[in-house]
Design an enzyme around this catalytic site. Structure first.
Site, PDB file in Angstrom:
ATOM      1  N   GLU A  43      24.261  52.289  30.712  1.00 15.19           N
ATOM      2  CA  GLU A  43      23.554  51.034  30.966  1.00 15.19           C
ATOM      3  C   GLU A  43      23.240  50.354  29.635  1.00 15.19           C
ATOM      4  O   GLU A  43      23.366  50.961  28.566  1.00 15.19           O
ATOM      5  CB  GLU A  43      22.258  51.286  31.749  1.00 15.19           C
ATOM      6  CG  GLU A  43      22.347  50.933  33.236  1.00 15.19           C
ATOM      7  CD  GLU A  43      22.696  49.473  33.503  1.00 15.19           C
ATOM      8  OE1 GLU A  43      22.432  48.626  32.629  1.00 15.19           O
ATOM      9  OE2 GLU A  43      23.248  49.183  34.576  1.00 15.19           O
ATOM     10  N   THR A 108      36.024  43.517  36.309  1.00 12.14           N
ATOM     11  CA  THR A 108      35.223  42.369  35.876  1.00 12.14           C
ATOM     12  C   THR A 108      36.006  41.075  36.085  1.00 12.14           C
ATOM     13  O   THR A 108      37.198  41.014  35.799  1.00 12.14           O
ATOM     14  CB  THR A 108      34.872  42.517  34.383  1.00 12.14           C
ATOM     15  OG1 THR A 108      34.186  43.753  34.188  1.00 12.14           O
ATOM     16  CG2 THR A 108      34.015  41.367  33.895  1.00 12.14           C
ATOM     17  N   THR A 109      35.332  40.040  36.563  1.00 11.21           N
ATOM     18  CA  THR A 109      35.972  38.739  36.749  1.00 11.21           C
ATOM     19  C   THR A 109      35.291  37.697  35.860  1.00 11.21           C
ATOM     20  O   THR A 109      34.274  37.957  35.231  1.00 11.21           O
ATOM     21  CB  THR A 109      35.910  38.294  38.220  1.00 11.21           C
ATOM     22  OG1 THR A 109      34.530  38.220  38.649  1.00 11.21           O
ATOM     23  CG2 THR A 109      36.641  39.291  39.121  1.00 11.21           C
ATOM     24  N   SER A 131      42.365  44.061  37.446  1.00 15.00           N
ATOM     25  CA  SER A 131      42.668  43.297  38.658  1.00 15.00           C
ATOM     26  C   SER A 131      41.464  42.475  39.082  1.00 15.00           C
ATOM     27  O   SER A 131      40.313  42.905  38.901  1.00 15.00           O
ATOM     28  CB  SER A 131      43.055  44.247  39.803  1.00 15.00           C
ATOM     29  OG  SER A 131      43.312  43.519  40.993  1.00 15.00           O
ATOM     30  N   HIS A 164      31.312  34.074  48.675  1.00 12.72           N
ATOM     31  CA  HIS A 164      30.633  35.265  48.186  1.00 12.72           C
ATOM     32  C   HIS A 164      29.120  35.084  48.276  1.00 12.72           C
ATOM     33  O   HIS A 164      28.628  33.984  48.520  1.00 12.72           O
ATOM     34  CB  HIS A 164      31.018  35.568  46.734  1.00 12.72           C
ATOM     35  CG  HIS A 164      32.362  36.186  46.581  1.00 12.72           C
ATOM     36  ND1 HIS A 164      33.521  35.446  46.539  1.00 12.72           N
ATOM     37  CD2 HIS A 164      32.740  37.484  46.456  1.00 12.72           C
ATOM     38  CE1 HIS A 164      34.548  36.248  46.401  1.00 12.72           C
ATOM     39  NE2 HIS A 164      34.111  37.496  46.349  1.00 12.72           N
ATOM     40  N   LYS A 168      26.653  35.726  42.923  1.00 15.17           N
ATOM     41  CA  LYS A 168      27.888  35.718  42.131  1.00 15.17           C
ATOM     42  C   LYS A 168      27.860  34.550  41.159  1.00 15.17           C
ATOM     43  O   LYS A 168      27.551  33.419  41.528  1.00 15.17           O
ATOM     44  CB  LYS A 168      29.117  35.633  43.047  1.00 15.17           C
ATOM     45  CG  LYS A 168      30.435  35.804  42.293  1.00 15.17           C
ATOM     46  CD  LYS A 168      31.599  36.058  43.234  1.00 15.17           C
ATOM     47  CE  LYS A 168      32.914  36.206  42.504  1.00 15.17           C
ATOM     48  NZ  LYS A 168      32.897  37.345  41.558  1.00 15.17           N
TER      49      LYS A 168
END
Length: 275
Positions: A43, A108-109, A131, A164, A168
């Site tokens: 963390e 991760t996006t 991905s 979503h 987000k």
């Protein structure tokens, strides 16, 4: 003479962002998945969960793995990293994983082109699976979208619609972009030139060949994605609805298991699933 066992030891997985919703889900899935074990849980510095038992945090009972903020030490103890954090952290973890010579699975996006380039550079020294979505269903959907876009010419307009939860922070979602790229590949066009992300005011008629995106946010929706191919007098809809974020965690753990013995490089879930 006793027969020597050829059974492989469980793959040691490091979960970064371990105290978040996805981190806790990953820990639960690792606990259930044969061939995998939790090697470390990381963390950010100053997090209230530092020093707590990761298994207790995830609701699977004490496992003796204490949450740490020392990512370098954690990576040295593992075989692969599972990462659903934020772009800045992911880029740092990619460099760290490359130095530790362990695999890095990235869900991760919201990564920028520059951040993607840094990850690609790290993939020259380590195995990276990246991905926009780790689920089997979504990656199968991308294959179907690519085939449909290739089969139907630009008389069929393509729109990607996603929804979503309210928390987000990036839009369109990584999954929506994955599906948009699949459509663009089917049409043999560059998504950056064909995509339309925003429509507001007097926009004029829709351009032939555009790939549109619509983003919805609200409630606790895990993820809903639809690709519409709209022609004269007919609409084809290809869709996927996620009801449990564990599907992404299971895909990530399977991707990590797949990395064992692979050569350094940048891979996708399509590679993992043989699609």
């Amino acid at each position: 003479m006793a027969k020597q066992s050829t059974k492989q030891a469980p793959l040691g997985l490091v979960v970064v962002g371990a105290a978040g919703r996805m981190g806790r889900t990953l820990i639960r899935v690792i606990h259930e998945m044969p061939g995998a074990k939790l090697a470390a849980a990381v963390e950010r510095k100053g997090a209230a969960e530092i020093g707590k038992d990761a298994g207790e945090l995830a609701g699977v009972g004490a496992n003796g793995v204490l949450v740490t903020d020392d990512a370098a030490k954690a990576f040295a103890a593992g075989d692969a990293v599972l990462d659903f954090t934020v772009p800045e952290a992911t880029v740092a973890f990619a460099a760290l994983a490359a130095r530790a010579k362990i695999a890095h699975v990235i869900g991760t996006t919201g990564l920028s082109a520059a951040e993607d380039a840094e990850i690609a550079a790290a993939a020259k020294k380590a195995v990276i699976v990246k991905s926009g979505n780790m689920s089997l269903g979504v990656n199968l959907l991308a294959v179907l979208v690519r085939q449909a876009a290739k089969a139907l010419d630009a008389d069929f307009d393509i729109e990607v619609v996603e929804m979503h939860h309210r928390h987000k922070v990036d839009a369109p979602s990584g999954t929506a972009l994955l599906l948009g790229r699949a459509a663009a590949e089917g049409r043999a066009v560059d998504l950056s030139e064909a995509s339309v992300r925003v429509r507001d005011g007097i926009t004029g008629a829709r351009r032939r060949g555009d790939i549109g995106f619509a983003t919805l946010r609200g409630g606790s929706v895990v993820g809903e994605h639809s690709v519409l191919l709209a022609g004269e007098g007919e609409v084809i809809e290809l869709a996927h609805r996620a009801t449990d974020r564990a599907i992404f965690a299971r895909g990530a753990v399977k991707a990590a298991l797949w990395t064992r013995g692979r050569k350094p490089g940048l891979y996708s879930m399509a590679d993992v699933l043989g699609l």
